[in-house]
Each structure stands twice: as C-alpha cells, then as structure tokens.
Design a protein around this motif. Structure first.
Motif, PDB file in Angstrom:
ATOM      1  N   UNK A 204      51.997  38.146  54.738  1.00 14.30           N
ATOM      2  CA  UNK A 204      51.585  38.865  55.942  1.00 14.30           C
ATOM      3  C   UNK A 204      50.238  39.540  55.687  1.00 14.30           C
ATOM      4  N   UNK A 205      50.122  40.164  54.531  1.00 17.16           N
ATOM      5  CA  UNK A 205      48.851  40.817  54.184  1.00 17.16           C
ATOM      6  C   UNK A 205      47.726  39.777  54.141  1.00 17.16           C
ATOM      7  N   UNK A 206      48.043  38.615  53.549  1.00 18.29           N
ATOM      8  CA  UNK A 206      47.040  37.544  53.464  1.00 18.29           C
ATOM      9  C   UNK A 206      46.555  37.129  54.846  1.00 18.29           C
ATOM     10  N   UNK A 207      47.498  37.104  55.809  1.00 16.50           N
ATOM     11  CA  UNK A 207      47.128  36.678  57.159  1.00 16.50           C
ATOM     12  C   UNK A 207      46.343  37.755  57.907  1.00 16.50           C
ATOM     13  N   UNK A 208      46.278  38.954  57.359  1.00 16.81           N
ATOM     14  CA  UNK A 208      45.504  40.020  57.996  1.00 16.81           C
ATOM     15  C   UNK A 208      44.314  40.460  57.147  1.00 16.81           C
ATOM     16  N   UNK A 209      43.854  39.562  56.300  1.00 13.35           N
ATOM     17  CA  UNK A 209      42.681  39.893  55.476  1.00 13.35           C
ATOM     18  C   UNK A 209      41.418  39.644  56.305  1.00 13.35           C
ATOM     19  N   UNK A 210      40.547  40.631  56.342  1.00 17.00           N
ATOM     20  CA  UNK A 210      39.279  40.421  57.034  1.00 17.00           C
ATOM     21  C   UNK A 210      38.433  39.457  56.206  1.00 17.00           C
ATOM     22  N   UNK A 211      37.467  38.827  56.846  1.00 18.46           N
ATOM     23  CA  UNK A 211      36.587  37.933  56.080  1.00 18.46           C
ATOM     24  C   UNK A 211      35.174  38.027  56.634  1.00 18.46           C
ATOM     25  N   UNK A 212      34.274  37.533  55.860  1.00 17.29           N
ATOM     26  CA  UNK A 212      32.864  37.679  56.192  1.00 17.29           C
ATOM     27  C   UNK A 212      32.372  36.442  56.949  1.00 17.29           C
ATOM     28  N   UNK A 213      31.778  36.674  58.115  1.00 10.47           N
ATOM     29  CA  UNK A 213      31.227  35.541  58.861  1.00 10.47           C
ATOM     30  C   UNK A 213      29.807  35.904  59.259  1.00 10.47           C
ATOM     31  N   UNK A 214      28.855  35.235  58.672  1.00  6.55           N
ATOM     32  CA  UNK A 214      27.437  35.482  58.912  1.00  6.55           C
ATOM     33  C   UNK A 214      27.110  36.968  58.805  1.00  6.55           C
ATOM     34  N   UNK A 215      27.606  37.582  57.794  1.00  6.98           N
ATOM     35  CA  UNK A 215      27.282  38.982  57.551  1.00  6.98           C
ATOM     36  C   UNK A 215      28.155  39.961  58.311  1.00  6.98           C
ATOM     37  N   UNK A 216      29.043  39.480  59.168  1.00  2.87           N
ATOM     38  CA  UNK A 216      29.928  40.389  59.904  1.00  2.87           C
ATOM     39  C   UNK A 216      31.342  40.276  59.375  1.00  2.87           C
ATOM     40  N   UNK A 217      32.023  41.434  59.343  1.00  4.19           N
ATOM     41  CA  UNK A 217      33.405  41.427  58.890  1.00  4.19           C
ATOM     42  C   UNK A 217      34.307  41.111  60.082  1.00  4.19           C
ATOM     43  N   UNK A 218      34.963  39.954  60.044  1.00  5.57           N
ATOM     44  CA  UNK A 218      35.805  39.541  61.177  1.00  5.57           C
ATOM     45  C   UNK A 218      37.166  40.216  61.059  1.00  5.57           C
ATOM     46  N   UNK A 219      37.573  40.900  62.174  1.00  8.56           N
ATOM     47  CA  UNK A 219      38.833  41.649  62.114  1.00  8.56           C
ATOM     48  C   UNK A 219      39.806  41.209  63.208  1.00  8.56           C
ATOM     49  N   UNK A 220      39.506  40.153  63.894  1.00  9.50           N
ATOM     50  CA  UNK A 220      40.400  39.722  64.969  1.00  9.50           C
ATOM     51  C   UNK A 220      41.610  39.005  64.390  1.00  9.50           C
ATOM     52  N   UNK A 221      42.770  39.366  64.901  1.00  9.44           N
ATOM     53  CA  UNK A 221      44.006  38.890  64.274  1.00  9.44           C
ATOM     54  C   UNK A 221      44.098  37.362  64.266  1.00  9.44           C
ATOM     55  N   UNK A 222      43.778  36.725  65.375  1.00  9.13           N
ATOM     56  CA  UNK A 222      43.924  35.264  65.424  1.00  9.13           C
ATOM     57  C   UNK A 222      42.953  34.598  64.455  1.00  9.13           C
ATOM     58  N   UNK A 223      41.727  35.133  64.426  1.00  4.39           N
ATOM     59  CA  UNK A 223      40.739  34.520  63.521  1.00  4.39           C
ATOM     60  C   UNK A 223      41.133  34.729  62.069  1.00  4.39           C
ATOM     61  N   UNK A 224      41.659  35.943  61.776  1.00  3.78           N
ATOM     62  CA  UNK A 224      42.070  36.221  60.397  1.00  3.78           C
ATOM     63  C   UNK A 224      43.198  35.276  59.993  1.00  3.78           C
ATOM     64  N   UNK A 225      44.134  35.051  60.926  1.00  4.93           N
ATOM     65  CA  UNK A 225      45.259  34.159  60.620  1.00  4.93           C
ATOM     66  C   UNK A 225      44.779  32.727  60.375  1.00  4.93           C
TER      67      UNK A 225
END
Ligand SMILES: O=C(O)CCC(=O)C(=O)O
Ligand SMILES: [Fe+2]
Length: 541
Positions: A204-225
């Motif tokens: 569950x934690x893995x599916x809610x990990x933010x990630x870096x996309x072109x210098x921005x931290x992506x925090x949207x749940x669907x994208x993180x999943x």
C-alpha cells in the motif's frame, strides 16, 4: 501515522479566501487568516476594535446553553465564522486601491454592523455526529495520503520492513531441526503472519509513493498507483505476498518455501542506503551492516551443512566424521583427521556402503591397542558406545529384526527388575552401553526405535551424571536428577517416550573415588574419571 497528506483531490479546504484577485491576496487574505487564528485560539477581538458579533452574543450564548464545554465552543466558532462571512461579503471599501481599513466617519453608528437577532436554531451536536466527523476525517486522510521517499515516515517504515526481512532470512530454515519444529511451529507461524501483514501494508505504501516527473513531485493517487504497478518493486512485492503459510499449515515441514520472501531483501538494502544518507557515523554503520551480512551468510552456511548431513544420515557418535552431530554442538572439537585425504574421515556417499560392523571392528582394534598400551586416555578419547544383542544402526536409527542374544546376566537382570516393579516379564534382546569421558554429553532425544512397550532399564556406573528428564515435547522444561554409581532408572508407561538428556558428567559435578582394583586396574582407572551407562531394552515384541 502518515508523514504527509494530499488533499489536492479531496474536498477544498474551508478557510482560505474564495476570491484570489490581487487585492484579496494582500489585506483580505491576512484578515481571513487572522480570523481563522482567532477561531482556533478563541481569542476575543482587540479592545480598540468595535465589538464583534460574537462578543455581543457571548452573554446570550452563555446564558442559553445548558452546559459549557464542547457545545459552547462549537457555537462560538459558528458565530465567529458568521462574522467572518459577513466581512467577506462586505463590498470593498476602496475597490481600486486597497482594502486596508474602513475609515470611520464618526460615532454615528451608521457604518457599524447591524446586530443580528440572537439565533433561534442551536445546532445539536451529538456524540454520534462527532464520531461520524472523525471517521470521515480519518477516511479522507487515508484516501489521499502519500509518502515521499525522503520523509521520516518512509525511513522508519523501511526499518520496520527490514526487521521482517531479517526475520525471514534467519527463521525460514528453522524446521531443519525436528525438535525446534515440534516445540515452536505455532509461534513461528504467528510471527510469519504478522510480518506478512506488514509486507501487505508495504505494498500500500509502495502504491502511494510520490515520484519525480520532469522536476515535479507527482502526488496524484492514480498516477502514483500506475507508477508503482509498472515498477520492478511491484513484481517483487507481489511475489512476497504469495500465501505460503497456507501450505505450511498443510505440510508444516516445508518451511523452505518461505525462501521466496527473500525477495524483500531489496527493502533491507534500501534501509541501509537511507541510513547511510542520514547517519553521522557512516563508517560505523557500514561495519554494522557488514557484520549482519556475515552473520546471515554463516547462518545459511551452517544450515546448508546441516541439510547435507541430513541427506547423508546424521552421526551421533563420530566426532571426526563430516556430518553434523549433537556432540559437535555441545562439545565442539576440530576433526583430528584429514578430511581431504583420509577416506575414513568422510562419510561414504551411499549410506549402504557404510558397514557399521566394519566400523565396529576398527573400534575393537582401537580397544585392543588401548588394552595393550595401558594408556587410559586412548580409550577415553575414542570409545563412545557399544551394543550387545540386537545391534542398533546409528545411521538409519533402526534395529534389525534379529541378532545375537544379550548376555544371560543382562537378560536375568532385566527380568528381575521388571518383575520386582510388577511390570511383568520382559524379553531383553538389546543393550546399549554409553561411555562418557570427561566433558561429554548426550543430547535430548527419545528412544522410540524399539518395537515393544517393555520398560527401558538404565544402569549407571562410575562418575555421577546430571540426567534431564523431560516430557513428550521439548518445549516442556525438564527435571534434573543425579545419576550416581549403581543407580537404576526405569522408563515405563508414559515416561517411556519422554525426552531426556545427559548435559554433563564427571569430576566437575561430584567426584567419585573407586579403590584401585589390582585385577582390573584399567576399569577402575576409567571409572575414576568417566561414566558408563547400560540400557537394557526389548526391541522386538
Ligand atoms: O546415560 C544415560 O543415563 C542415558 C542413556 C540414554 O538415554 C540412552 O542410551 O538412550
Ligand atoms: Fe535414551
């Protein structure tokens, strides 16, 4: 519980001002913030300002509410919010320049707030409504939470998962040992289930990990999943979630199936990396992790060695043989023979090549050499056991169906004791003699190879020993007894199949002195430092 929360996709926050044009951002925004602060801290307006609605209503509220406390605070907040809304909805005093402060033209009262009539409706806040509010709040926090790789939460969480990984690395091979299996299977299973649950949460934690996309931290749940689903981490995590313990309940000896959980080692590696980034003692941490790796490798090495020994057949008797034996564990010694060149030092690869009679003949030659050399230390080192009557095979742990008869004296002795204890006649057909030189021991075991229910009669000679008498399971604590020269111990009925052991014997316990018998000096010399035990048994019914 969580380090950060994402409300971007949740309901909009209530407090920031609605209009966000430039002038709003200045004074109006600050005013809204200060109103919010007032509400949070229940700070009354400053005395130099005109009295606010809440101030004017305070006596009414205090008088009308039956009990102070939560209701009053909520009502007050409600009034304060009304006041805030009033200010918000006021037309800008000066729409072109600033919203700074209203210039009062005098005390005419024209520009003062018109007092609203005291509210007739008082919201009724029940305990249930509060519970619902808390639940909703918690649900929203869970629904929109996210974890960033650099957060403290993620670091500690990785630490917890690493403990689970280490547990699996050390305990998955645990049931190589039958006695451990008998005593601790349930406890082992509970700990496994606990860590499996943590591994699930880790997904569950893995599916809610933010990630870096072109210098921005992506925090949207669907994208993180989606990002998690496409990663290697997802594949490893999914493998580790395979419900292996269900198979173990069916066949509890297949503990090696948990080997698949080793894939979680990447989380341990991650923890090491994160620790090294944070610690002030990077070298110390490196040494610590190196030690941990060594311990794990030593442990696995020992387990593989034990596995090979099992395949070859365990040896209980020969300290110099390649295979594992409990003697080596309780009284570790280095082999005295050359394992590479001396064939006798190795166990033969095929169990049927090993002829116990040939080994016995070698031992007899040793005994004969001892007899002639007059050196008791030779016997003390080499002789551990011998058999009379049906010959017990230490490799297969079985007796043959027939063999030579036991000496008549032992046959008579067995029957005499059995009859005097009213246990009936017995037909003794085997006797094992154990020789206990100083510092030797006999590991916990059950004598279950005999095919009859007849009593097992044990006679002690020479030095005193500590005898541990346990129960049907190794997890039960044993009762210690002294076994002195001339003592008999009879195992019968329920006691026939209990675990028992000899942890130590000899002078350190209680020295027995036997007068030197001139006819058989070697025997008295031997018994003055060692112990001999006879067990009279009936193997075949
Ligand atoms: O030495 C003893 O007293 C116990 C021997 C024993 O348990 C055995 O030979 O199975
Ligand atoms: Fe025994």
């Amino acid at each position: 519980m969580f380090s950060t929360f994402n409300f971007e996709e949740g309901p909009p926050p209530a407090d920031p001002p609605k209009r966000i044009n430039r002038k709003d951002r200045s004074v109006k925004y600050l005013r809204a913030l200060s109103a919010q602060k007032d509400r949070q801290q229940h700070v009354p307006p400053r005395s130099d300002q005109e009295p606010s609605t809440s101030e004017q209503l305070a006596p009414v509220i205090n008088a009308s509410l039956p009990r102070p406390g939560i209701l009053r605070v909520m009502f007050r907040n409600w009034i304060s919010a009304m006041e805030h809304d009033e200010r918000e909805s006021e037309p800008d005093r000066d729409p072109t320049t600033t919203n700074a402060e209203v210039t009062h033209t005098g005390n005419t009262g024209e520009q003062r707030d018109i007092l609203p009539s005291p509210p007739i409706f008082v919201p009724h806040v029940t305990g249930w409504a509060q519970v619902k509010a808390v639940c909703k709040d918690t649900w929203l926090k869970l629904r929109y939470f996210y974890v960033s790789e650099n957060s403290v939460f993620y670091y500690y969480w990785t630490g917890i998962i690493s403990i689970g990984t280490i547990w699996n690395m050390f305990a998955m091979v645990i049931f190589i040992f039958d006695d451990v299996h008998d005593g601790y299977f349930k406890q082992w299973l509970y700990v496994n289930l606990f860590f499996d649950f943590l591994f699930f949460l880790d997904c569950v934690v893995g599916a809610r990990m933010t990630f870096d996309l072109e210098g921005n931290e992506v925090k949207e749940t669907t994208k993180m999943f989606k990002n998690y689903r496409g990663s290697n981490r997802f594949k490893l995590d999914a493998l580790c979630l395979f419900p292996i313990d269900a198979f173990l309940i069916l066949d509890s000896h297949k503990s090696m199936l948990r080997l698949v959980r080793v894939f979680k080692a990447y989380r341990l590696y991650e923890f090491i990396q994160l620790t090294q980034r944070r610690t002030n003692f990077p070298h110390f941490m490196k040494i610590l992790f190196l030690l941990l790796s060594c311990l794990t490798l030593f442990h696995w090495n020992a387990c593989i060695y034990f596995r090979f020994s099992l395949a070859e057949g365990l040896t209980e008797d020969d300290e110099n043989a390649f295979g594992f034996s409990y003697y080596k564990v309780f009284d570790p010694r280095f082999p005295t023979c050359d394992a590479y060149h001396d064939e006798g030092c190795m166990y033969p690869e095929e169990p049927d090549i090993m002829d116990i009679r040939a080994v016995r003949w070698d031992r007899r030659k040793e005994m004969y050499a001892f007899w002639q050399s007059n050196d008791p230390s030779l016997l003390q080192k080499s002789l551990r056991w011998t058999t009379l009557g049906v010959e017990y095979d230490w490799n297969t742990k079985q007796y043959p169906t027939n063999g030579r008869p036991v000496p008549e004296e032992l046959y008579q002795l067995g029957n005499l004791i059995s009859n005097s204890l009213k246990l009936g006649d017995m037909k003794p057909d085997a006797t094992i003699l154990n020789y206990y030189p100083p510092k030797s021991a006999l590991s916990p075991h059950v004598d279950k190879s005999e095919r009859s229910n007849a009593p097992l009669i044990s006679m002690s000679l020479g030095q005193t020993a500590v005898y541990l008498s346990g129960a049907l399971s190794l997890s039960e604590p044993p009762i210690p007894l002294w076994l002195r020269n001339g003592d008999f111990l009879i195992m019968h009925g329920e006691q026939r199949l209990v675990y028992h052991a000899i942890p130590c014997i000899g002078p350190k316990v209680e020295k027995m002195e036997f007068e030197r018998d001139e006819e058989t000096p070697m025997i008295t010399d031997y018994l003055n430092c060692s112990r001999i035990n006879f067990t009279i048994r009936q193997v075949n019914p």
